[in-house]
Design a protein around this motif. Sequence first.
Motif, PDB file in Angstrom:
ATOM      1  N   THR A 187      35.720 -11.472  69.358  1.00  0.00           N
ATOM      2  CA  THR A 187      35.534 -10.755  68.092  1.00  0.00           C
ATOM      3  C   THR A 187      34.308  -9.866  68.277  1.00  0.00           C
ATOM      4  OG1 THR A 187      33.875 -12.183  67.043  1.00  0.00           O
ATOM      5  CG2 THR A 187      36.180 -12.911  66.934  1.00  0.00           C
ATOM      6  N   PRO A 188      34.090  -8.913  67.386  1.00  0.00           N
ATOM      7  CA  PRO A 188      32.834  -8.160  67.485  1.00  0.00           C
ATOM      8  C   PRO A 188      31.677  -9.124  67.236  1.00  0.00           C
ATOM      9  CG  PRO A 188      34.310  -7.176  65.841  1.00  0.00           C
ATOM     10  CD  PRO A 188      34.886  -8.505  66.207  1.00  0.00           C
ATOM     11  N   LEU A 189      30.514  -8.734  67.672  1.00  0.00           N
ATOM     12  CA  LEU A 189      29.311  -9.497  67.301  1.00  0.00           C
ATOM     13  C   LEU A 189      28.780  -8.845  66.032  1.00  0.00           C
ATOM     14  CD1 LEU A 189      27.453 -10.138  70.669  1.00  0.00           C
ATOM     15  CD2 LEU A 189      29.392 -11.322  69.641  1.00  0.00           C
ATOM     16  N   TYR A 190      28.656  -9.630  64.996  1.00  0.00           N
ATOM     17  CA  TYR A 190      28.318  -9.065  63.689  1.00  0.00           C
ATOM     18  C   TYR A 190      26.825  -8.825  63.567  1.00  0.00           C
ATOM     19  CZ  TYR A 190      33.032 -10.599  63.112  1.00  0.00           C
ATOM     20  OH  TYR A 190      34.378 -10.761  63.306  1.00  0.00           O
ATOM     21  N   TYR A 191      26.481  -7.687  62.978  1.00  0.00           N
ATOM     22  CA  TYR A 191      25.078  -7.406  62.701  1.00  0.00           C
ATOM     23  C   TYR A 191      24.577  -8.405  61.672  1.00  0.00           C
ATOM     24  CZ  TYR A 191      25.257  -2.813  64.973  1.00  0.00           C
ATOM     25  OH  TYR A 191      25.365  -1.799  65.876  1.00  0.00           O
ATOM     26  N   VAL A 192      23.378  -8.911  61.922  1.00  0.00           N
ATOM     27  CA  VAL A 192      22.837  -9.899  60.981  1.00  0.00           C
ATOM     28  C   VAL A 192      21.821  -9.261  60.035  1.00  0.00           C
ATOM     29  CG1 VAL A 192      23.304 -12.037  62.225  1.00  0.00           C
ATOM     30  CG2 VAL A 192      21.328 -10.659  62.866  1.00  0.00           C
ATOM     31  N   ILE A 238      33.908  -9.892  53.390  1.00  0.00           N
ATOM     32  CA  ILE A 238      35.347 -10.027  53.667  1.00  0.00           C
ATOM     33  C   ILE A 238      35.759  -9.344  54.981  1.00  0.00           C
ATOM     34  CG2 ILE A 238      35.919  -8.017  52.212  1.00  0.00           C
ATOM     35  CD1 ILE A 238      38.566  -9.316  51.531  1.00  0.00           C
ATOM     36  N   GLY A 239      35.137  -8.192  55.274  1.00  0.00           N
ATOM     37  CA  GLY A 239      35.503  -7.459  56.491  1.00  0.00           C
ATOM     38  C   GLY A 239      35.235  -8.288  57.733  1.00  0.00           C
ATOM     39  N   HIS A 240      34.053  -8.916  57.781  1.00  0.00           N
ATOM     40  CA  HIS A 240      33.727  -9.766  58.933  1.00  0.00           C
ATOM     41  C   HIS A 240      34.692 -10.940  59.014  1.00  0.00           C
ATOM     42  CE1 HIS A 240      29.541  -8.256  57.658  1.00  0.00           C
ATOM     43  NE2 HIS A 240      29.962  -7.475  58.631  1.00  0.00           N
ATOM     44  N   SER A 241      34.977 -11.525  57.850  1.00  0.00           N
ATOM     45  CA  SER A 241      35.826 -12.720  57.871  1.00  0.00           C
ATOM     46  C   SER A 241      37.242 -12.373  58.316  1.00  0.00           C
ATOM     47  CB  SER A 241      35.865 -13.374  56.490  1.00  0.00           C
ATOM     48  OG  SER A 241      36.601 -12.589  55.578  1.00  0.00           O
ATOM     49  N   THR A 273      26.758 -13.008  67.097  1.00  0.00           N
ATOM     50  CA  THR A 273      26.004 -12.065  66.275  1.00  0.00           C
ATOM     51  C   THR A 273      25.213 -11.088  67.130  1.00  0.00           C
ATOM     52  OG1 THR A 273      24.445 -13.895  66.060  1.00  0.00           O
ATOM     53  CG2 THR A 273      25.773 -13.378  64.137  1.00  0.00           C
ATOM     54  N   ASP A 274      25.082  -9.891  66.580  1.00  0.00           N
ATOM     55  CA  ASP A 274      24.409  -8.769  67.229  1.00  0.00           C
ATOM     56  C   ASP A 274      23.059  -8.664  66.531  1.00  0.00           C
ATOM     57  OD1 ASP A 274      23.862  -6.428  68.511  1.00  0.00           O
ATOM     58  OD2 ASP A 274      25.631  -5.335  67.802  1.00  0.00           O
ATOM     59  N   GLU A 275      21.988  -9.001  67.244  1.00  0.00           N
ATOM     60  CA  GLU A 275      20.740  -9.261  66.529  1.00  0.00           C
ATOM     61  C   GLU A 275      19.613  -8.281  66.816  1.00  0.00           C
ATOM     62  OE1 GLU A 275      19.750 -13.387  66.817  1.00  0.00           O
ATOM     63  OE2 GLU A 275      21.735 -14.027  66.144  1.00  0.00           O
ATOM     64  N   ALA A 319      24.941  -5.277  73.249  1.00  0.00           N
ATOM     65  CA  ALA A 319      25.930  -6.121  72.572  1.00  0.00           C
ATOM     66  C   ALA A 319      27.287  -6.134  73.292  1.00  0.00           C
ATOM     67  CB  ALA A 319      26.111  -5.646  71.138  1.00  0.00           C
ATOM     68  N   LEU A 320      27.748  -4.977  73.727  1.00  0.00           N
ATOM     69  CA  LEU A 320      29.063  -4.945  74.391  1.00  0.00           C
ATOM     70  C   LEU A 320      29.078  -5.843  75.628  1.00  0.00           C
ATOM     71  CD1 LEU A 320      29.865  -1.137  74.049  1.00  0.00           C
ATOM     72  CD2 LEU A 320      31.318  -2.989  73.180  1.00  0.00           C
ATOM     73  N   LEU A 321      27.926  -5.900  76.292  1.00  0.00           N
ATOM     74  CA  LEU A 321      27.882  -6.692  77.531  1.00  0.00           C
ATOM     75  C   LEU A 321      28.124  -8.180  77.294  1.00  0.00           C
ATOM     76  CD1 LEU A 321      24.962  -4.968  79.482  1.00  0.00           C
ATOM     77  CD2 LEU A 321      27.385  -4.969  80.101  1.00  0.00           C
ATOM     78  N   ASN A 322      28.004  -8.630  76.034  1.00  0.00           N
ATOM     79  CA  ASN A 322      28.216 -10.067  75.785  1.00  0.00           C
ATOM     80  C   ASN A 322      29.576 -10.531  76.284  1.00  0.00           C
ATOM     81  OD1 ASN A 322      30.119 -11.308  73.471  1.00  0.00           O
ATOM     82  ND2 ASN A 322      29.769  -9.144  73.039  1.00  0.00           N
ATOM     83  N   TYR A 323      30.564  -9.623  76.225  1.00  0.00           N
ATOM     84  CA  TYR A 323      31.920 -10.022  76.605  1.00  0.00           C
ATOM     85  C   TYR A 323      31.989 -10.491  78.061  1.00  0.00           C
ATOM     86  CZ  TYR A 323      33.180  -7.413  72.319  1.00  0.00           C
ATOM     87  OH  TYR A 323      33.280  -6.943  71.023  1.00  0.00           O
ATOM     88  N   LEU A 370      39.320  -8.127  69.592  1.00  0.00           N
ATOM     89  CA  LEU A 370      39.665  -7.793  68.202  1.00  0.00           C
ATOM     90  C   LEU A 370      38.492  -7.059  67.568  1.00  0.00           C
ATOM     91  CD1 LEU A 370      41.392 -10.919  66.710  1.00  0.00           C
ATOM     92  CD2 LEU A 370      42.175  -8.592  66.487  1.00  0.00           C
ATOM     93  N   ILE A 371      38.769  -5.927  66.960  1.00  0.00           N
ATOM     94  CA  ILE A 371      37.703  -5.126  66.334  1.00  0.00           C
ATOM     95  C   ILE A 371      38.232  -4.455  65.068  1.00  0.00           C
ATOM     96  CG2 ILE A 371      36.508  -4.594  68.508  1.00  0.00           C
ATOM     97  CD1 ILE A 371      37.869  -1.776  68.317  1.00  0.00           C
ATOM     98  N   GLY A 372      37.326  -3.837  64.312  1.00  0.00           N
ATOM     99  CA  GLY A 372      37.748  -2.994  63.196  1.00  0.00           C
ATOM    100  C   GLY A 372      37.852  -1.552  63.680  1.00  0.00           C
ATOM    101  N   ASP A 388      36.555   1.150  62.887  1.00  0.00           N
ATOM    102  CA  ASP A 388      35.350   1.986  62.968  1.00  0.00           C
ATOM    103  C   ASP A 388      34.619   1.854  64.301  1.00  0.00           C
ATOM    104  OD1 ASP A 388      34.986  -0.682  61.992  1.00  0.00           O
ATOM    105  OD2 ASP A 388      32.862  -0.237  61.755  1.00  0.00           O
ATOM    106  N   ILE A 389      34.911   0.811  65.058  1.00  0.00           N
ATOM    107  CA  ILE A 389      34.182   0.655  66.322  1.00  0.00           C
ATOM    108  C   ILE A 389      35.110   0.804  67.524  1.00  0.00           C
ATOM    109  CG2 ILE A 389      32.203  -0.587  65.359  1.00  0.00           C
ATOM    110  CD1 ILE A 389      33.438  -3.206  66.183  1.00  0.00           C
ATOM    111  N   LEU A 390      36.163   1.576  67.298  1.00  0.00           N
ATOM    112  CA  LEU A 390      37.124   1.831  68.384  1.00  0.00           C
ATOM    113  C   LEU A 390      36.483   2.614  69.520  1.00  0.00           C
ATOM    114  CD1 LEU A 390      40.076   1.667  69.328  1.00  0.00           C
ATOM    115  CD2 LEU A 390      40.463   3.868  68.236  1.00  0.00           C
ATOM    116  N   TRP A 438      40.566  -1.422  57.317  1.00  0.00           N
ATOM    117  CA  TRP A 438      39.419  -1.799  56.493  1.00  0.00           C
ATOM    118  C   TRP A 438      39.848  -2.339  55.153  1.00  0.00           C
ATOM    119  CZ3 TRP A 438      33.864  -0.111  56.174  1.00  0.00           C
ATOM    120  CH2 TRP A 438      33.253  -0.320  57.424  1.00  0.00           C
ATOM    121  N   TRP A 439      39.069  -3.270  54.646  1.00  0.00           N
ATOM    122  CA  TRP A 439      39.284  -3.782  53.293  1.00  0.00           C
ATOM    123  C   TRP A 439      38.475  -2.958  52.310  1.00  0.00           C
ATOM    124  CZ3 TRP A 439      42.733  -7.207  51.507  1.00  0.00           C
ATOM    125  CH2 TRP A 439      43.411  -7.958  52.455  1.00  0.00           C
ATOM    126  N   LYS A 440      39.173  -2.497  51.296  1.00  0.00           N
ATOM    127  CA  LYS A 440      38.478  -1.894  50.166  1.00  0.00           C
ATOM    128  C   LYS A 440      38.528  -2.929  49.046  1.00  0.00           C
ATOM    129  CE  LYS A 440      40.212   2.723  51.020  1.00  0.00           C
ATOM    130  NZ  LYS A 440      41.187   3.588  50.380  1.00  0.00           N
TER     131      LYS A 440
END
Length: 532
Positions: free
Chosen positions: A9-14, A20-23, A49-51, A238-242, A265-267, A269-271, A301-303
């Motif tokens: 999954t993406p690493l989420y910014y903290v 909802i989007g992250h979930s 997480t992307d910290e 962050a990308l290198l985490n994979y 898996l990504i959203g 916007d980060i394609l 995206w969820w609106k």
Amino acid sequence: MSKTFFITTPLYYVNAAPHIGHSYTNVAADCLARYHRLKAQEVFLLTGTDEHGQKIEQAAKESGKSPQVFVDEVVERFQSLWATLQISYDDFIRTTQARHVRAVKVILSRLHDAGKLKRTTYQGWYCTPDETFWTEEELRQLKANPQGPVCPSCQRVLEPTREEGWYLPLRQSQEWLRTFVKAHPTFVRPQTRYNELLSLLEQPLPEYLCITRPKRRVGWGIPVPFSEDHVTYVWFDALLNYITVVGFVDDPARFAQFWPADVHLIGKDILRHHAVYWPIMLHTLGFSDDQMPRTIVAHGWWKVDEQKMSKSLGNIVNPQAIVTQLLQGQPHAADVYRYFLLRDVPFGQDGSFSQDAILARLQADLANDLGNLVHRTLSMITRYCAGRIPRMASVGCAVDDAALQHSTVGLGTVVDEAMARLEFSVALDAIMRVVGQANRYLESQAPWQLSKEGQKSRLESVLRIAAEVLRVVSIHLEPFMPSVSEAIRTQLGCGQLYRWIDGTVWPGLPDAQAIGKPSALFPLSRSCGVSG
Ligand code: MSP
């Protein structure tokens, strides 16, 4: 040993609490992981997480905390949400962890020592919220804006930037990437995103990607081993985490077991970061075409009530609040939320969240269809068969029996086809269609009537068939609604967790097995805003 199925999954910014989007990404990733585990595959689901970066540094400052204290607090909210939503991850990487920091430094040094990086000065525009650079060239194609150039991705105003730093050449790998993407039509899914990538690659890429930030501007990042004045650009780190998590730097045997990732898996916007920068980073590190990630899946995206979610509109959907407040009183609230996310919107398209939409799904699909089927079947087994799984004996009405058996046993194939394309809503729709068919079967066979007429053997067969449908449905639902699936099995009196293959066995329940206590899976009450 066969290769482990590796899902990321993406690493989420903290910088703020999860929404909802992250979930959404994590529920989809978990569903996929559980599905492959049921098929007896070794699976590794990685989230985290992307910290680092300016955005987090700023958020920490605003809250009057040091970045480390700040991220330590926010990360807990992510981890507790994943526990609530039953996200079965195998590892959770925080980019501030020593294991990651060490590996990123090694990778940077390798690139530097091999002469792959260039030291120069960059002039362009920076989007702080997105932590992304845009070149003059890229922005020229866009309409002029009175406040100055805006970010093509998030539409926020950009800041002019001129920075000395270290750069990764992009354009020199563009031809390679274009050829690779053309030769791998499922490198990016769905098709619309694949087409978007191809058209992006028709335009010249920026010459370079700046992979450092000056320490005087951004202090919160991984130090660059060959430059005291710089930290690493947050996206590069962050990308290198994979690859760092699975042993790229220090454990080649482990790395071979996991890499390449099967699904990133990504959203949507980060394609660009995942489908352009990331493969070019890997290519520059010497990865062959066979070692590229297998598939990048970009969801929509969820609106919220058709509006963009934003802090200023105050409409950010907090999944914990949905589960604990909106769905209060539901014994399987997290599963209801998971079901809604994966069923309501075809994966890849944008969705619109509303409380009414989730409650409507709860009432119609879950309570009236699935819950009803489970409850009536088990109640009738209790009443008419002394609470034991009856035998399937009689013939009579064989056409209806055979049709339901056929749909149920064939469900695995339909779900497999959908899951291979990551069409979660299609898979769920197929499962729920069998549930609907079973409800209609019970109505047409009318066990209560058979009981009155004393047709014991037929009555038993009908209830046995309904119980078999529940068994198979519980298997196919497990990746989507793990706790509902378990509750169905428990009510059927089956302790064991089935495997996917068991869904093709008919019948599969032991004769005379004592069933558990029937109880409503989705009790409708005022507390969750739905009247019974
Ligand atoms: N930190 C980067 C990812 C680095 S991956 C190596 C990042 N983080 S993020 O927290 O901003 O976003 C993480 C994910 O959440 C992205 O995939 C993004 O698409 C997703 N979403 C954020 N808002 C969303 C919605 N409103 N709807 C659906 N998903 C959205 O980007």
